[in-house]
Scaffold this motif. Sequence first.
Motif, PDB file in Angstrom:
ATOM      1  N   ALA A   1     -13.421   9.687  -0.160  1.00  0.00           N
ATOM      2  CA  ALA A   1     -12.803  10.169  -1.395  1.00  0.00           C
ATOM      3  C   ALA A   1     -11.658   9.242  -1.782  1.00  0.00           C
ATOM      4  CB  ALA A   1     -12.289  11.594  -1.228  1.00  0.00           C
ATOM      5  N   THR A   2     -11.409   9.147  -3.083  1.00  0.00           N
ATOM      6  CA  THR A   2     -10.272   8.373  -3.570  1.00  0.00           C
ATOM      7  C   THR A   2      -9.534   9.183  -4.634  1.00  0.00           C
ATOM      8  OG1 THR A   2     -11.614   7.281  -5.275  1.00  0.00           O
ATOM      9  CG2 THR A   2     -11.400   6.137  -3.151  1.00  0.00           C
ATOM     10  N   GLU A   3      -8.267   8.886  -4.759  1.00  0.00           N
ATOM     11  CA  GLU A   3      -7.440   9.553  -5.779  1.00  0.00           C
ATOM     12  C   GLU A   3      -6.369   8.560  -6.224  1.00  0.00           C
ATOM     13  OE1 GLU A   3      -4.508  13.490  -6.203  1.00  0.00           O
ATOM     14  OE2 GLU A   3      -5.449  12.973  -4.276  1.00  0.00           O
ATOM     15  N   VAL A   4      -6.138   8.458  -7.523  1.00  0.00           N
ATOM     16  CA  VAL A   4      -5.088   7.558  -7.987  1.00  0.00           C
ATOM     17  C   VAL A   4      -3.801   8.337  -8.205  1.00  0.00           C
ATOM     18  CG1 VAL A   4      -6.701   5.923  -9.018  1.00  0.00           C
ATOM     19  CG2 VAL A   4      -5.803   7.792 -10.416  1.00  0.00           C
ATOM     20  N   GLY A   5      -2.685   7.643  -7.954  1.00  0.00           N
ATOM     21  CA  GLY A   5      -1.401   8.305  -8.116  1.00  0.00           C
ATOM     22  C   GLY A   5      -0.255   7.324  -8.040  1.00  0.00           C
ATOM     23  N   TYR A   6       0.949   7.863  -7.881  1.00  0.00           N
ATOM     24  CA  TYR A   6       2.172   7.085  -7.909  1.00  0.00           C
ATOM     25  C   TYR A   6       2.868   7.247  -6.562  1.00  0.00           C
ATOM     26  CZ  TYR A   6       0.890   8.155 -12.715  1.00  0.00           C
ATOM     27  OH  TYR A   6       0.177   8.345 -13.880  1.00  0.00           O
ATOM     28  N   ALA A   7       3.171   6.115  -5.912  1.00  0.00           N
ATOM     29  CA  ALA A   7       3.670   6.186  -4.540  1.00  0.00           C
ATOM     30  C   ALA A   7       4.964   5.405  -4.340  1.00  0.00           C
ATOM     31  CB  ALA A   7       2.611   5.650  -3.579  1.00  0.00           C
TER      32      ALA A   7
ATOM     33  N   ASP B   1       7.793   2.826 -17.457  1.00  0.00           N
ATOM     34  CA  ASP B   1       9.176   2.493 -17.805  1.00  0.00           C
ATOM     35  C   ASP B   1       9.995   2.177 -16.563  1.00  0.00           C
ATOM     36  OD1 ASP B   1       8.734   2.765 -20.494  1.00  0.00           O
ATOM     37  OD2 ASP B   1       9.398   4.860 -20.583  1.00  0.00           O
ATOM     38  N   SER B   2       9.283   1.731 -15.499  1.00  0.00           N
ATOM     39  CA  SER B   2       9.939   1.265 -14.263  1.00  0.00           C
ATOM     40  C   SER B   2      10.638   2.369 -13.490  1.00  0.00           C
ATOM     41  CB  SER B   2      10.935   0.144 -14.578  1.00  0.00           C
ATOM     42  OG  SER B   2      10.284  -0.942 -15.210  1.00  0.00           O
ATOM     43  N   SER B   3       9.894   3.455 -13.237  1.00  0.00           N
ATOM     44  CA  SER B   3      10.436   4.537 -12.422  1.00  0.00           C
ATOM     45  C   SER B   3      10.635   4.098 -10.972  1.00  0.00           C
ATOM     46  CB  SER B   3       9.499   5.752 -12.457  1.00  0.00           C
ATOM     47  OG  SER B   3       8.298   5.466 -11.738  1.00  0.00           O
ATOM     48  N   GLY B   4       9.924   3.057 -10.578  1.00  0.00           N
ATOM     49  CA  GLY B   4      10.030   2.582  -9.193  1.00  0.00           C
ATOM     50  C   GLY B   4       8.824   2.924  -8.348  1.00  0.00           C
ATOM     51  N   HIS B   5       7.894   3.708  -8.900  1.00  0.00           N
ATOM     52  CA  HIS B   5       6.669   4.052  -8.176  1.00  0.00           C
ATOM     53  C   HIS B   5       5.620   2.948  -8.354  1.00  0.00           C
ATOM     54  CE1 HIS B   5       8.661   7.922  -8.955  1.00  0.00           C
ATOM     55  NE2 HIS B   5       8.086   8.335  -7.842  1.00  0.00           N
ATOM     56  N   ALA B   6       4.722   2.860  -7.405  1.00  0.00           N
ATOM     57  CA  ALA B   6       3.618   1.897  -7.485  1.00  0.00           C
ATOM     58  C   ALA B   6       2.330   2.632  -7.801  1.00  0.00           C
ATOM     59  CB  ALA B   6       3.466   1.146  -6.162  1.00  0.00           C
ATOM     60  N   GLU B   7       1.561   2.081  -8.748  1.00  0.00           N
ATOM     61  CA  GLU B   7       0.225   2.639  -8.993  1.00  0.00           C
ATOM     62  C   GLU B   7      -0.600   2.416  -7.720  1.00  0.00           C
ATOM     63  OE1 GLU B   7      -1.862   1.630 -12.519  1.00  0.00           O
ATOM     64  OE2 GLU B   7      -0.114   1.903 -13.825  1.00  0.00           O
ATOM     65  N   THR B   8      -1.072   3.504  -7.137  1.00  0.00           N
ATOM     66  CA  THR B   8      -1.641   3.465  -5.790  1.00  0.00           C
ATOM     67  C   THR B   8      -2.929   4.275  -5.715  1.00  0.00           C
ATOM     68  OG1 THR B   8       0.578   3.246  -4.843  1.00  0.00           O
ATOM     69  CG2 THR B   8      -1.159   4.013  -3.358  1.00  0.00           C
ATOM     70  N   VAL B   9      -3.829   3.845  -4.851  1.00  0.00           N
ATOM     71  CA  VAL B   9      -5.054   4.587  -4.601  1.00  0.00           C
ATOM     72  C   VAL B   9      -4.999   5.183  -3.197  1.00  0.00           C
ATOM     73  CG1 VAL B   9      -7.565   4.523  -4.472  1.00  0.00           C
ATOM     74  CG2 VAL B   9      -6.366   3.065  -6.114  1.00  0.00           C
ATOM     75  N   LYS B  10      -5.139   6.478  -3.131  1.00  0.00           N
ATOM     76  CA  LYS B  10      -5.243   7.178  -1.849  1.00  0.00           C
ATOM     77  C   LYS B  10      -6.704   7.134  -1.422  1.00  0.00           C
ATOM     78  CE  LYS B  10      -4.681  11.814   0.181  1.00  0.00           C
ATOM     79  NZ  LYS B  10      -4.312  13.218  -0.124  1.00  0.00           N
ATOM     80  N   ILE B  11      -6.963   6.589  -0.250  1.00  0.00           N
ATOM     81  CA  ILE B  11      -8.342   6.399   0.218  1.00  0.00           C
ATOM     82  C   ILE B  11      -8.565   7.190   1.496  1.00  0.00           C
ATOM     83  CG2 ILE B  11     -10.052   4.718   1.011  1.00  0.00           C
ATOM     84  CD1 ILE B  11      -8.484   2.592  -0.570  1.00  0.00           C
ATOM     85  N   GLU B  12      -9.486   8.119   1.461  1.00  0.00           N
ATOM     86  CA  GLU B  12      -9.899   8.847   2.649  1.00  0.00           C
ATOM     87  C   GLU B  12     -11.196   8.222   3.138  1.00  0.00           C
ATOM     88  OE1 GLU B  12     -10.096  13.040   1.948  1.00  0.00           O
ATOM     89  OE2 GLU B  12      -8.189  13.075   0.862  1.00  0.00           O
ATOM     90  N   TYR B  13     -11.211   7.802   4.393  1.00  0.00           N
ATOM     91  CA  TYR B  13     -12.354   7.072   4.920  1.00  0.00           C
ATOM     92  C   TYR B  13     -12.748   7.555   6.309  1.00  0.00           C
ATOM     93  CZ  TYR B  13      -8.864   4.467   7.677  1.00  0.00           C
ATOM     94  OH  TYR B  13      -7.854   4.130   8.543  1.00  0.00           O
ATOM     95  N   ASP B  14     -14.000   7.296   6.650  1.00  0.00           N
ATOM     96  CA  ASP B  14     -14.517   7.641   7.970  1.00  0.00           C
ATOM     97  C   ASP B  14     -14.520   6.375   8.822  1.00  0.00           C
ATOM     98  OD1 ASP B  14     -15.938   8.306  10.228  1.00  0.00           O
ATOM     99  OD2 ASP B  14     -17.525   9.373   9.167  1.00  0.00           O
TER     100      ASP B  14
END
Length: 305
Positions: A25-31, A45-58
């Motif tokens: 599974a994958t999910e996009v978010g701010y990390a 607007d430079s909140s300081g978060h990185a566009e990130t993908v959460k990856i669940e893997y086997d």
Amino acid sequence: MTIYLAGGCFWGLQKYFDQFPGVRATEVGYANGPDSAPTYREVCDSSGHAETVKIEYDPKEISLRELLDKYFLVIDPLSVNKQGNDRGIQYRTGIYYADQSQLSEIQAVYDEQEAKYGAKLAVELAPIQNFYSAEEYHQKYLDKNPDGYCHIPQKMFHLAEEESKETLRKKIGDLSYEVTQNAATERPFTGEYDDFFEKGIYVDIVSGEPLFSSLDKFDSGCGWPAFSKPIEGKELKETTDRSHGMVRTEVRSAQANSHLGHVFPDGPRETGGLRYCINSASLRFIPYDKLEEEGYGEYKKLFER
């Protein structure tokens, strides 16, 4: 297991990782920004978060090392806050781990990449501090919007398919690959099973699905293995083949869709009048005395009538 990867616009990074077997599974978010849930506008607007993908893997199917090796194929690890045309702190690269046990494997890959480039990487390496799921319209964005913007080249979205093809080619050999996957034809009278009449069954070399029995094999003199019918109860796919200036009925396996050969209405009348003209390279023979051992024991009954 879970790993968080940042590498430019998360639309493309999510689609890229979704293709690999073992990614559950994958999910996009701010990390790894301020400890408060931001909106997409605030991130831009430079909140300081990185566009990130959460990856669940086997890890039994795909290791963390394999994921990271694939990650480094689609990022510029030396650029700070820039990936392709994506510029800004939210587009920085980063490997954020959820479990301390992952660190040694990550560090090994990280060190290898620094040695490869001969320079210090700009990729952040840190534990995940926070992760906020992005708005729903960002999830699987490129699946919903195939023409949407992406900094990752389109060909990289077919990497798993290409890797799978290469694995299959190595497994079954060049000739069998060209026959089953590209509808090639082996030269007449050269196939392993042309002049071959041992007791047993023939299965698809790609998938192992049972196709034909030696009981229905006959010498047609055409230069390829010939069968009067497939194994009882086993359906084949038939399509019209207009290649080479002819109109023929192509035969493919039902499950793997492997090209097998063609069927013609000039077979022995006493067996139904059909001739399945099949490439040896598309088949694997299972001898009668090994049917049980190979997991095809149920087909022994064909020979007990």
